[in-house]
Design a protein around this motif. Structure first.
Motif: not given
Length: 129
Positions: A91, A96, A100-101, A104-105
């Motif tokens: 990121y 970004d 992001a979902t 994902t994070i």
């Protein structure tokens, strides 16, 4: 009767006085009181809003995530550790992270639900400042 309220007015009377994802959710979820949003005042119609064009976006979105570090501008900002973890995961910009979902994070080492909530809150604050 018509009322015109902007985000600054709302935050002045809100506990904590900062925009968080939880606060935004509270404003739009589970509202039993009727409300309507109108832009019917003839004075509003006189305001000419320039077309930003398809290639333009909010300038904050292209900024590096390092600007989200705790500082005078972002007293509730991210720690250097969280910024480094986000950067190591690829990121680079606020956009970004905004795109992001959560999943994902959350897959980033040492970022759990509380860190995710903090990251989202800081992103919201940056965008709305």
């Amino acid at each position: 009767m018509m009322f015109s309220v902007n985000l600054c007015n709302l935050l002045e009377v809100t506990s904590g006085k900062r925009l968080t994802s939880d606060l935004a959710t509270q404003w739009i979820d589970d509202v039993d009181d009727p409300y309507e949003l109108h832009v019917s005042n003839p004075e509003y119609a006189k305001i000419k809003v320039p077309d930003p064009g398809p290639e333009q976006e909010l300038s904050i979105l292209s900024k590096p995530i390092k600007i989200l570090a705790q500082s005078n501008a972002y007293p509730y900002g991210l720690t250097n550790d969280k910024i480094e973890r986000l950067e190591e995961a690829g990121y680079e910009t606020i956009m970004d992270i905004a795109e992001a979902t959560d999943e994902t994070i959350l897959s980033i080492y040492m970022i759990g639900p509380r860190s995710l909530s903090r990251i989202r809150d800081v992103i919201y604050q940056a965008i709305w400042m």
